[in-house]
Scaffold this motif. Sequence first.
Motif, PDB file in Angstrom:
ATOM      1  N   ARG A  88     -10.257  -0.760   3.997  1.00  0.00           N
ATOM      2  CA  ARG A  88      -9.347   0.327   3.593  1.00  0.00           C
ATOM      3  C   ARG A  88      -9.864   1.674   4.081  1.00  0.00           C
ATOM      4  NH1 ARG A  88     -10.126  -2.256  -1.626  1.00  0.00           N
ATOM      5  NH2 ARG A  88      -8.745  -4.084  -1.672  1.00  0.00           N
ATOM      6  N   ARG A  89     -11.178   1.885   4.010  1.00  0.00           N
ATOM      7  CA  ARG A  89     -11.760   3.133   4.517  1.00  0.00           C
ATOM      8  C   ARG A  89     -11.515   3.267   6.022  1.00  0.00           C
ATOM      9  NH1 ARG A  89     -15.847   6.086   2.172  1.00  0.00           N
ATOM     10  NH2 ARG A  89     -17.113   5.968   4.073  1.00  0.00           N
ATOM     11  N   CYS A  90     -11.689   2.183   6.749  1.00  0.00           N
ATOM     12  CA  CYS A  90     -11.436   2.214   8.192  1.00  0.00           C
ATOM     13  C   CYS A  90      -9.969   2.508   8.486  1.00  0.00           C
ATOM     14  CB  CYS A  90     -11.840   0.887   8.824  1.00  0.00           C
ATOM     15  SG  CYS A  90     -13.613   0.560   8.843  1.00  0.00           S
ATOM     16  N   MET A  91      -9.079   1.976   7.670  1.00  0.00           N
ATOM     17  CA  MET A  91      -7.653   2.219   7.869  1.00  0.00           C
ATOM     18  C   MET A  91      -7.300   3.677   7.586  1.00  0.00           C
ATOM     19  SD  MET A  91      -5.604  -1.083   6.452  1.00  0.00           S
ATOM     20  CE  MET A  91      -5.670  -2.677   7.269  1.00  0.00           C
ATOM     21  N   ILE A  92      -7.849   4.250   6.515  1.00  0.00           N
ATOM     22  CA  ILE A  92      -7.602   5.670   6.229  1.00  0.00           C
ATOM     23  C   ILE A  92      -8.053   6.519   7.404  1.00  0.00           C
ATOM     24  CG2 ILE A  92      -8.335   7.622   4.794  1.00  0.00           C
ATOM     25  CD1 ILE A  92      -8.473   5.636   2.430  1.00  0.00           C
ATOM     26  N   ASP A  93      -9.240   6.226   7.902  1.00  0.00           N
ATOM     27  CA  ASP A  93      -9.792   6.968   9.034  1.00  0.00           C
ATOM     28  C   ASP A  93      -8.890   6.845  10.256  1.00  0.00           C
ATOM     29  OD1 ASP A  93     -12.027   8.496  10.155  1.00  0.00           O
ATOM     30  OD2 ASP A  93     -12.474   6.703  11.326  1.00  0.00           O
ATOM     31  N   THR A  94      -8.469   5.624  10.574  1.00  0.00           N
ATOM     32  CA  THR A  94      -7.701   5.377  11.796  1.00  0.00           C
ATOM     33  C   THR A  94      -6.295   5.951  11.706  1.00  0.00           C
ATOM     34  OG1 THR A  94      -8.979   3.341  12.119  1.00  0.00           O
ATOM     35  CG2 THR A  94      -6.981   3.595  13.421  1.00  0.00           C
ATOM     36  N   VAL A  95      -5.657   5.820  10.550  1.00  0.00           N
ATOM     37  CA  VAL A  95      -4.307   6.373  10.389  1.00  0.00           C
ATOM     38  C   VAL A  95      -4.331   7.889  10.579  1.00  0.00           C
ATOM     39  CG1 VAL A  95      -2.483   6.780   8.694  1.00  0.00           C
ATOM     40  CG2 VAL A  95      -3.403   4.486   8.994  1.00  0.00           C
ATOM     41  N   GLY A  96      -5.354   8.554  10.045  1.00  0.00           N
ATOM     42  CA  GLY A  96      -5.483   9.985  10.288  1.00  0.00           C
ATOM     43  C   GLY A  96      -5.615  10.300  11.756  1.00  0.00           C
ATOM     44  N   VAL A 119       6.575  -6.971   6.506  1.00  0.00           N
ATOM     45  CA  VAL A 119       5.239  -7.566   6.505  1.00  0.00           C
ATOM     46  C   VAL A 119       4.473  -6.944   5.353  1.00  0.00           C
ATOM     47  CG1 VAL A 119       3.036  -7.709   7.740  1.00  0.00           C
ATOM     48  CG2 VAL A 119       5.185  -8.080   8.968  1.00  0.00           C
ATOM     49  N   SER A 120       3.767  -7.755   4.585  1.00  0.00           N
ATOM     50  CA  SER A 120       3.038  -7.242   3.432  1.00  0.00           C
ATOM     51  C   SER A 120       1.730  -6.590   3.847  1.00  0.00           C
ATOM     52  CB  SER A 120       2.740  -8.383   2.451  1.00  0.00           C
ATOM     53  OG  SER A 120       1.732  -9.242   2.978  1.00  0.00           O
ATOM     54  N   GLY A 121       1.215  -5.763   2.961  1.00  0.00           N
ATOM     55  CA  GLY A 121      -0.076  -5.139   3.210  1.00  0.00           C
ATOM     56  C   GLY A 121      -1.203  -6.148   3.264  1.00  0.00           C
ATOM     57  N   ARG A 122      -1.099  -7.237   2.492  1.00  0.00           N
ATOM     58  CA  ARG A 122      -2.121  -8.288   2.546  1.00  0.00           C
ATOM     59  C   ARG A 122      -2.162  -8.932   3.925  1.00  0.00           C
ATOM     60  NH1 ARG A 122      -3.620 -11.083  -2.533  1.00  0.00           N
ATOM     61  NH2 ARG A 122      -3.400 -13.048  -1.414  1.00  0.00           N
ATOM     62  N   ASP A 123      -0.987  -9.205   4.499  1.00  0.00           N
ATOM     63  CA  ASP A 123      -0.944  -9.793   5.835  1.00  0.00           C
ATOM     64  C   ASP A 123      -1.468  -8.815   6.880  1.00  0.00           C
ATOM     65  OD1 ASP A 123       0.017 -12.196   4.925  1.00  0.00           O
ATOM     66  OD2 ASP A 123       2.121 -11.747   5.373  1.00  0.00           O
ATOM     67  N   LEU A 124      -1.152  -7.531   6.707  1.00  0.00           N
ATOM     68  CA  LEU A 124      -1.672  -6.519   7.613  1.00  0.00           C
ATOM     69  C   LEU A 124      -3.200  -6.476   7.540  1.00  0.00           C
ATOM     70  CD1 LEU A 124      -0.952  -3.989   9.491  1.00  0.00           C
ATOM     71  CD2 LEU A 124      -1.386  -2.636   7.433  1.00  0.00           C
ATOM     72  N   MET A 125      -3.740  -6.461   6.323  1.00  0.00           N
ATOM     73  CA  MET A 125      -5.189  -6.417   6.153  1.00  0.00           C
ATOM     74  C   MET A 125      -5.848  -7.655   6.761  1.00  0.00           C
ATOM     75  SD  MET A 125      -8.001  -4.991   5.091  1.00  0.00           S
ATOM     76  CE  MET A 125      -7.630  -3.689   3.884  1.00  0.00           C
ATOM     77  N   LEU A 126      -5.274  -8.810   6.565  1.00  0.00           N
ATOM     78  CA  LEU A 126      -5.852 -10.029   7.112  1.00  0.00           C
ATOM     79  C   LEU A 126      -5.874  -9.984   8.634  1.00  0.00           C
ATOM     80  CD1 LEU A 126      -6.957 -12.903   6.855  1.00  0.00           C
ATOM     81  CD2 LEU A 126      -4.578 -13.714   6.705  1.00  0.00           C
ATOM     82  N   ALA A 127      -4.774  -9.605   9.243  1.00  0.00           N
ATOM     83  CA  ALA A 127      -4.726  -9.530  10.705  1.00  0.00           C
ATOM     84  C   ALA A 127      -5.738  -8.515  11.225  1.00  0.00           C
ATOM     85  CB  ALA A 127      -3.319  -9.164  11.165  1.00  0.00           C
ATOM     86  N   PHE A 128      -5.830  -7.377  10.549  1.00  0.00           N
ATOM     87  CA  PHE A 128      -6.797  -6.343  10.940  1.00  0.00           C
ATOM     88  C   PHE A 128      -8.225  -6.875  10.860  1.00  0.00           C
ATOM     89  CE2 PHE A 128      -9.711  -3.084   9.180  1.00  0.00           C
ATOM     90  CZ  PHE A 128      -9.842  -2.287  10.306  1.00  0.00           C
ATOM     91  N   GLN A 129      -8.576  -7.520   9.758  1.00  0.00           N
ATOM     92  CA  GLN A 129      -9.934  -8.024   9.568  1.00  0.00           C
ATOM     93  C   GLN A 129     -10.278  -9.093  10.600  1.00  0.00           C
ATOM     94  OE1 GLN A 129     -12.382  -7.360   7.175  1.00  0.00           O
ATOM     95  NE2 GLN A 129     -11.318  -5.918   5.850  1.00  0.00           N
ATOM     96  N   VAL A 167      -2.205   3.660   2.052  1.00  0.00           N
ATOM     97  CA  VAL A 167      -3.323   3.015   2.738  1.00  0.00           C
ATOM     98  C   VAL A 167      -4.420   2.635   1.749  1.00  0.00           C
ATOM     99  CG1 VAL A 167      -4.983   3.224   4.611  1.00  0.00           C
ATOM    100  CG2 VAL A 167      -2.764   4.316   4.826  1.00  0.00           C
ATOM    101  N   ARG A 168      -4.654   3.497   0.749  1.00  0.00           N
ATOM    102  CA  ARG A 168      -5.674   3.181  -0.259  1.00  0.00           C
ATOM    103  C   ARG A 168      -5.367   1.869  -0.990  1.00  0.00           C
ATOM    104  NH1 ARG A 168      -5.829   9.146  -2.480  1.00  0.00           N
ATOM    105  NH2 ARG A 168      -7.867   9.901  -1.776  1.00  0.00           N
ATOM    106  N   ASP A 169      -4.085   1.587  -1.187  1.00  0.00           N
ATOM    107  CA  ASP A 169      -3.670   0.390  -1.923  1.00  0.00           C
ATOM    108  C   ASP A 169      -2.893  -0.549  -1.011  1.00  0.00           C
ATOM    109  OD1 ASP A 169      -3.351  -1.255  -4.203  1.00  0.00           O
ATOM    110  OD2 ASP A 169      -1.343  -0.429  -4.547  1.00  0.00           O
ATOM    111  N   VAL A 170      -3.300  -0.592   0.277  1.00  0.00           N
ATOM    112  CA  VAL A 170      -2.500  -1.316   1.259  1.00  0.00           C
ATOM    113  C   VAL A 170      -2.347  -2.785   0.898  1.00  0.00           C
ATOM    114  CG1 VAL A 170      -4.459  -1.841   2.793  1.00  0.00           C
ATOM    115  CG2 VAL A 170      -2.139  -1.642   3.734  1.00  0.00           C
ATOM    116  N   ASP A 171      -3.352  -3.395   0.294  1.00  0.00           N
ATOM    117  CA  ASP A 171      -3.265  -4.814  -0.059  1.00  0.00           C
ATOM    118  C   ASP A 171      -2.156  -5.086  -1.069  1.00  0.00           C
ATOM    119  OD1 ASP A 171      -5.975  -3.657   0.323  1.00  0.00           O
ATOM    120  OD2 ASP A 171      -6.581  -5.744   0.547  1.00  0.00           O
ATOM    121  N   GLY A 172      -1.814  -4.073  -1.863  1.00  0.00           N
ATOM    122  CA  GLY A 172      -0.794  -4.256  -2.881  1.00  0.00           C
ATOM    123  C   GLY A 172       0.602  -3.850  -2.436  1.00  0.00           C
TER     124      GLY A 172
END
Length: 473
Positions: A32-40, A132-142, A448-453
């Motif tokens: 989530r920290r990496c996503m906040i950084d990258t989205v900015g 697409v859910s945030g969980r699926d996004l997080m999984l693909a990213f990881q 982004v902070r709660d992207v999994d939800g």
Amino acid sequence: MSIPSDITAQAVRFIERTTYEDLPGEALIVGRRCMIDTVGLYLAGSREGSVRILIDDALDQGGSADAPLPGAGSQKVPASLAARVWGTAGHAHDWDDTQVSHDPAHVYGLLTHPSVPPLTAALVVASMLGKVSGRDLMLAFQIGFEVECKISEWMKPLHYRRGHHTSGTVGTFGAAAAAAKLLRLEGEKLAHALGLAASFAAGIRVNFGTMTKPLHVGRACENGVIAALLAGRGFEADPAALDGTWGFFSVMGEGLDAEKAREGFGAPLTIVTPGVSIKPYPSGILTHQSMDAMLKLVLDNDLKPEQVERIRFFAGKNIIEPIRYPVARNHLQAKFSMPALLAMIVLCRRASHHEFEDAFVAGDAMQDLQARTDVINDLEIDALGYDKIRSRIEVTTTDGRTLVQWADERYRGGPSNPISDVGLVEKFRMCAEGVIGDTHQEELLALVRDVDGVADIRNLIKLVSGETEPANA
């Protein structure tokens, strides 16, 4: 040493089998920290001249309305073109995160900027697919993050020393893996996607300090998405393209560390151990300890620019060779110029993307102080090895003093000395300033902070692209 013959098969198994439930809690927190950084960084990069050129080019080409572009409103373009733009925007300021390694034989330049390729590919493919859910996004990213980092970790330093830009070459695999996961590719199709990525991987260091350097990452994102989409249609490639005599490791780096490779993907996830660095400055990671050292020297001595007679910078080849411009003439060169970066700190006592402007870098004050800065290859520092970034600064003042400061070998931003959550949000807001309004900044941060939800990430994509009208930009 022969190249192991099962690396591609290992990658396929890891991508196929890994589920969201397999991700440890620490991986999710760091992700989530990496996503906040990258989205900015997408937002900040959307205003760069290089990215505006790519936006205009993508809109002119037209095609299927798969995904929007960062900061460009509601118009949509084909997924591959969108990935090119998003990826270039994410790397445009050279401010994106960096993989960590504890291997003393490694060189820092071999490590990749891991977040932009998989997150870009995941966001673009998610936009193309619809809900697409945030969980699926997080999984693909990881998954993309891990595949990219392990390939980079296992490669030998010769890859970088020969002039390859790892974020462009290895980043292609991160994007392909993330896209393939969301597209649910398995078996031979997944192996073919990695095979296509192996042939598409490119980027050479001669273009550091130009618009083309961030385009390497944009092309990695574009090519990773193309590889996954073509494989999904049935396009074939060698199903073991990472392995063997003519595989990626052999051709691009003359081998890999077989002992490390035997540990496999995900054992442990790189994002957890050894971790990732979130960059404090929008310049090459090799420069940051030295910039912090100069800032400490300036603040400790309340040093004013007019008091500086001469600066002498001592470092090893691991810094001096890639950070190669003796005098920077524009903001892109400044990212790879120690004289420019040290001068910026002396003149401004900070170095954000707002200081990296052509007019400032080419101005009289910057040009004069750069000309009075010597870069010296210190053989004693070289002899200490390249496992850490070591340097020393000596400033001669107009009243005859010599001020000395060694760089702290603990990297600020790295796992042992991380940027705080507050500092990360401050960086995000600095990047978003002037691109989206305050209200939408807070909305985007919350998503982004709660992207999994988040059940559907389309609003996140809309906020970055500017489809939603800014409240007070």
